[in-house]
Design a protein around this motif. Structure first.
Motif, mmCIF file in Angstrom:
data_model
loop_
_atom_site.group_PDB
_atom_site.id
_atom_site.type_symbol
_atom_site.label_atom_id
_atom_site.label_comp_id
_atom_site.label_asym_id
_atom_site.label_seq_id
_atom_site.Cartn_x
_atom_site.Cartn_y
_atom_site.Cartn_z
ATOM 1 N N ALA A 1 68.750 18.051 -4.140
ATOM 2 C CA ALA A 1 68.746 17.108 -3.015
ATOM 3 C C ALA A 1 70.161 16.864 -2.502
ATOM 4 C CB ALA A 1 68.105 15.788 -3.430
ATOM 5 N N VAL A 2 70.214 16.456 -1.229
ATOM 6 C CA VAL A 2 71.475 16.064 -0.585
ATOM 7 C C VAL A 2 71.201 14.764 0.153
ATOM 8 C CG1 VAL A 2 73.336 16.776 0.955
ATOM 9 C CG2 VAL A 2 71.995 18.502 -0.232
ATOM 10 N N TRP A 3 72.168 13.853 0.169
ATOM 11 C CA TRP A 3 71.984 12.571 0.850
ATOM 12 C C TRP A 3 73.319 12.078 1.401
ATOM 13 C CZ3 TRP A 3 71.424 13.469 -4.366
ATOM 14 C CH2 TRP A 3 72.459 12.998 -5.174
ATOM 15 N N GLY A 4 73.244 11.119 2.291
ATOM 16 C CA GLY A 4 74.457 10.549 2.855
ATOM 17 C C GLY A 4 74.140 9.515 3.919
ATOM 18 N N LEU A 5 75.134 8.723 4.306
ATOM 19 C CA LEU A 5 75.022 7.701 5.342
ATOM 20 C C LEU A 5 75.809 8.162 6.558
ATOM 21 C CD1 LEU A 5 75.625 4.529 3.123
ATOM 22 C CD2 LEU A 5 73.430 5.463 3.870
ATOM 23 N N CYS A 6 75.148 8.193 7.714
ATOM 24 C CA CYS A 6 75.795 8.677 8.929
ATOM 25 C C CYS A 6 75.941 7.530 9.926
ATOM 26 C CB CYS A 6 74.968 9.802 9.560
ATOM 27 S SG CYS A 6 75.772 10.576 10.982
ATOM 28 N N GLN B 1 70.338 6.313 7.042
ATOM 29 C CA GLN B 1 70.149 6.834 5.691
ATOM 30 C C GLN B 1 69.444 8.185 5.788
ATOM 31 O OE1 GLN B 1 67.877 3.683 3.903
ATOM 32 N NE2 GLN B 1 69.681 2.469 3.396
ATOM 33 N N THR B 2 70.128 9.229 5.376
ATOM 34 C CA THR B 2 69.611 10.591 5.523
ATOM 35 C C THR B 2 69.537 11.263 4.161
ATOM 36 O OG1 THR B 2 70.715 10.715 7.686
ATOM 37 C CG2 THR B 2 69.907 12.778 6.732
ATOM 38 N N ALA B 3 68.400 11.883 3.890
ATOM 39 C CA ALA B 3 68.232 12.603 2.627
ATOM 40 C C ALA B 3 67.428 13.868 2.876
ATOM 41 C CB ALA B 3 67.528 11.720 1.595
ATOM 42 N N VAL B 4 67.728 14.907 2.082
ATOM 43 C CA VAL B 4 67.028 16.187 2.186
ATOM 44 C C VAL B 4 66.607 16.620 0.791
ATOM 45 C CG1 VAL B 4 67.146 18.592 2.904
ATOM 46 C CG2 VAL B 4 68.393 16.844 4.202
ATOM 47 N N ASP B 5 65.331 16.890 0.633
ATOM 48 C CA ASP B 5 64.818 17.474 -0.605
ATOM 49 C C ASP B 5 64.887 18.991 -0.439
ATOM 50 O OD1 ASP B 5 63.405 18.425 -2.755
ATOM 51 O OD2 ASP B 5 61.783 16.973 -2.603
ATOM 52 N N LEU B 6 65.772 19.646 -1.162
ATOM 53 C CA LEU B 6 66.016 21.077 -0.991
ATOM 54 C C LEU B 6 64.848 21.935 -1.451
ATOM 55 C CD1 LEU B 6 69.715 21.145 -2.250
ATOM 56 C CD2 LEU B 6 68.912 21.122 0.122
ATOM 57 N N CYS C 1 64.999 10.294 7.235
ATOM 58 C CA CYS C 1 66.130 9.690 7.946
ATOM 59 C C CYS C 1 65.645 8.417 8.614
ATOM 60 C CB CYS C 1 66.704 10.657 8.984
ATOM 61 S SG CYS C 1 68.224 10.052 9.769
ATOM 62 N N SER C 2 66.468 7.382 8.604
ATOM 63 C CA SER C 2 66.094 6.102 9.216
ATOM 64 C C SER C 2 66.383 6.071 10.703
ATOM 65 C CB SER C 2 66.846 4.961 8.516
ATOM 66 O OG SER C 2 68.254 5.130 8.638
ATOM 67 N N CYS C 3 66.784 7.191 11.288
ATOM 68 C CA CYS C 3 67.020 7.236 12.732
ATOM 69 C C CYS C 3 65.686 7.289 13.469
ATOM 70 C CB CYS C 3 67.871 8.452 13.093
ATOM 71 S SG CYS C 3 66.954 10.014 13.075
ATOM 72 N N PRO C 4 65.671 6.994 14.774
ATOM 73 C CA PRO C 4 64.409 6.975 15.518
ATOM 74 C C PRO C 4 63.928 8.337 16.005
ATOM 75 C CG PRO C 4 66.197 6.265 16.954
ATOM 76 C CD PRO C 4 66.793 6.452 15.580
ATOM 77 N N SER C 5 64.651 9.422 15.681
ATOM 78 C CA SER C 5 64.262 10.728 16.198
ATOM 79 C C SER C 5 62.891 11.139 15.682
ATOM 80 C CB SER C 5 65.291 11.784 15.787
ATOM 81 O OG SER C 5 64.862 13.079 16.174
ATOM 82 N N GLY D 1 55.505 4.566 4.634
ATOM 83 C CA GLY D 1 56.782 5.021 5.187
ATOM 84 C C GLY D 1 57.100 4.349 6.508
ATOM 85 N N GLY D 2 56.085 4.217 7.363
ATOM 86 C CA GLY D 2 56.296 3.545 8.643
ATOM 87 C C GLY D 2 56.659 2.088 8.461
ATOM 88 N N ALA D 3 55.988 1.389 7.539
ATOM 89 C CA ALA D 3 56.287 -0.024 7.294
ATOM 90 C C ALA D 3 57.701 -0.201 6.748
ATOM 91 C CB ALA D 3 55.260 -0.612 6.328
ATOM 92 N N ALA D 4 58.109 0.694 5.839
ATOM 93 C CA ALA D 4 59.468 0.614 5.295
ATOM 94 C C ALA D 4 60.507 0.861 6.391
ATOM 95 C CB ALA D 4 59.632 1.620 4.164
ATOM 96 N N GLU D 5 60.257 1.834 7.255
ATOM 97 C CA GLU D 5 61.183 2.104 8.355
ATOM 98 C C GLU D 5 61.251 0.917 9.305
ATOM 99 O OE1 GLU D 5 61.678 5.094 12.207
ATOM 100 O OE2 GLU D 5 60.273 5.603 10.599
ATOM 101 N N LEU D 6 60.105 0.319 9.584
ATOM 102 C CA LEU D 6 60.074 -0.841 10.477
ATOM 103 C C LEU D 6 60.860 -2.001 9.890
ATOM 104 C CD1 LEU D 6 58.980 -2.110 13.065
ATOM 105 C CD2 LEU D 6 56.921 -2.750 11.787
ATOM 106 N N GLU D 7 60.737 -2.205 8.587
ATOM 107 C CA GLU D 7 61.510 -3.250 7.925
ATOM 108 C C GLU D 7 63.009 -3.055 8.160
ATOM 109 O OE1 GLU D 7 60.599 -6.040 5.130
ATOM 110 O OE2 GLU D 7 59.825 -6.019 7.167
ATOM 111 N N GLN D 8 63.468 -1.821 8.043
ATOM 112 C CA GLN D 8 64.881 -1.525 8.262
ATOM 113 C C GLN D 8 65.275 -1.811 9.708
ATOM 114 O OE1 GLN D 8 67.277 -0.367 5.823
ATOM 115 N NE2 GLN D 8 68.490 -1.147 7.521
ATOM 116 N N ARG D 9 64.421 -1.430 10.640
ATOM 117 C CA ARG D 9 64.709 -1.662 12.055
ATOM 118 C C ARG D 9 64.796 -3.155 12.350
ATOM 119 N NH1 ARG D 9 63.495 2.318 15.755
ATOM 120 N NH2 ARG D 9 63.715 4.393 14.873
ATOM 121 N N LEU D 10 63.874 -3.929 11.801
ATOM 122 C CA LEU D 10 63.890 -5.372 12.050
ATOM 123 C C LEU D 10 65.127 -6.019 11.436
ATOM 124 C CD1 LEU D 10 60.129 -6.257 11.451
ATOM 125 C CD2 LEU D 10 61.314 -6.003 13.633
#
Length: 447
Positions: free
Chosen positions: A44-49, A58-63, A70-74, A152-161
């Motif tokens: 895995a690879v991870w990091g904060l952008c 918060q970005t993470a990749v399971d190799l 990723c917590s971005c809205p894309s 996953g959607g609820a957790a992402e929404l929590e971060q956005r709020l």
């Protein structure tokens, strides 16, 4: 496989990009400047952008997949941040700490991925001769997959709020409706249409003007409560957990509801009205059983431009069975067998304005997301006001505001200045009147 063996080439990374624009955007992020806390393990690879918001993505990749978070809205997978992180890891060994321990947010996601992989490894292979799964097993697996997506959607929404409140509501107004539409689309992707609808309500509140910060703060609180309720649903009482599921957007088939307990009564049809939008028309039919004091709400739907099939004459009485959807405040029901129909011989008993508001408050304590609660008021007089109409008890000083898209002159004409019995929906902004009984009349008239 050690870290050196696991490292990919830039060509391999760019081959994962969903389109040319993502490749270009990812390449721009393949530098040390926007990244912090970047690390990698053997899988895995991870990091904060740093992004445009106050908090980094918060970005993470399971190799092993590969798979991306990723917590971005894309809505692209992988997004530009995942591509940039992989390119940085592939091309600059010193920028990503090798053999690091994943932070908690990344480890939670990776642990969930490992559990799924272990479960899949112990399951029989698709090409092995084995009995095919039953319909119940297939439905259960679909439900489990959806539950994971909604989590996953609820957790992402929590971060956005959290980002929204830390950045201040003023920033939400400046950002415009696009951010809410994008966030709602993410909730739709997570198969949580109820969350998507409430996110759009946030966007409408920000664009409405007036005292929009108060309305937005209220809606943000309800949305936060709903997301947290779903994430902690195992600890909730069963009725409340069912309410949370319904508000999230999970549905129960009518046949399944009717297979449960049924209640037979003499159900008076209080009101019927349609609410159309660009996708469908929703019909709401309110029933009331005088003997038990129960209310019931029947919902029927029709495609855009078409009326729903279920129609019940207002003022009729049904000797029928109903089955209620499970909920903390049971209101929505499914119509079962109808044994006979008739007409009422008396006006239903009502309550005072104060008692009705108390009942509404009690219901909100059980279901904070309740958008309408039925009340029958006895001996009330509708009065026009400078800012809004109101209804007042004929025997006390208690009063409540009335909310309606049009002036309530029809209600005033039914009353004629005299006390009437009134059926209304109690809402956060006031009472929405739907039907009234003229003095000495057992038949309701729509208002």
């Amino acid at each position: 496989m050690d870290e050196t063996e696991a490292r990919w080439t830039a060509d391999q990374v760019l081959g994962l990009a969903p389109d040319a624009a993502s490749r270009t955007a990812g390449a721009r992020l393949a530098t040390r400047a926007p990244w912090s806390g970047a690390g990698a393990s053997h899988d895995a690879v991870w990091g904060l952008c740093a992004g445009s918001g106050s908090r980094p993505y918060q970005t993470a990749v399971d190799l092993r997949g590969p798979a991306y978070a990723c917590s971005c809205p894309s809505r692209k997978f992988p997004c530009k941040h995942a591509l940039g992180l992989l390119l940085l890891w592939a091309g600059d060994e010193g920028a990503v700490a090798a053999g690091a321990v994943a932070p908690e947010w990344a480890e939670q996601w990776l642990a969930a991925r490992r559990e799924k992989a272990e479960a899949a490894a112990t399951a029989p292979e698709e090409d092995e001769p084995a009995p095919g799964p039953s319909a119940a097993d297939a439905a259960r697996k679909r439900a489990e997959r959806r539950a994971v997506r909604v989590e996953g959607g609820a957790a992402e929404l929590e971060q956005r709020l959290t980002d929204l409140l830390r950045g201040g509501l003023a920033g939400a107004e400046r950002a415009g409706y696009q951010q809410w539409d994008e966030m709602a689309a993410r909730m739709v992707d997570a198969q949580a249409p109820g969350l998507a609808s409430r996110v759009r309500t946030l966007g409408a509140a920000a664009a409405a003007g007036g005292d929009w910060p108060s309305r937005m703060l209220e809606e943000t609180g309800l949305l936060h409560l709903l997301a947290r309720g779903y994430l902690g649903r195992e600890r909730l009482p069963r009725p409340l957990a069912e309410t949370v599921r319904t508000r999230i957007g999970f549905t129960v088939d009518s046949a399944e509801v009717l297979a449960g307990p049924r209640i037979r009564g003499q159900w008076l049809v209080l009101a019927q009205y349609d609410t159309p939008d660009e996708r469908l028309t929703t019909r709401r039919i309110w029933l009331h059983d005088t003997a038990s004091g129960r209310f019931a709400l029947l919902l029927s739907f029709g495609a855009a431009g078409r009326a729903p099939e279920l129609t019940l004459p207002v003022g009729s009485v049904l000797d029928a069975e109903l089955a209620y959807h499970p909920a903390a405040v049971p209101l929505r029901a499914v119509l079962g067998e109808v044994f006979a129909t008739g007409t009422p011989d008396r006006t239903p008993p009502g309550t005072s304005v104060a008692a009705a508001l108390d009942a509404y408050g009690t219901a909100l304590a059980d279901d904070p997301w309740l958008d309408a609660f039925p009340v029958v008021l006895a001996d009330v007089v509708p009065l026009p006001g400078q800012d809004h109409w109101q209804v007042a008890d004929a025997t006390s000083a208690a009063a409540a505001p009335l909310t309606s898209p049009t002036p309530l002159w029809r209600l005033a004409s039914i009353s004629g200045g005299h006390p009437v019995t009134l059926f209304a929906e109690a809402t956060p902004t006031g009472l929405h009147p739907l039907a009234a009984w003229p003095p000495q009349s057992p038949l309701p008239l729509p208002v």
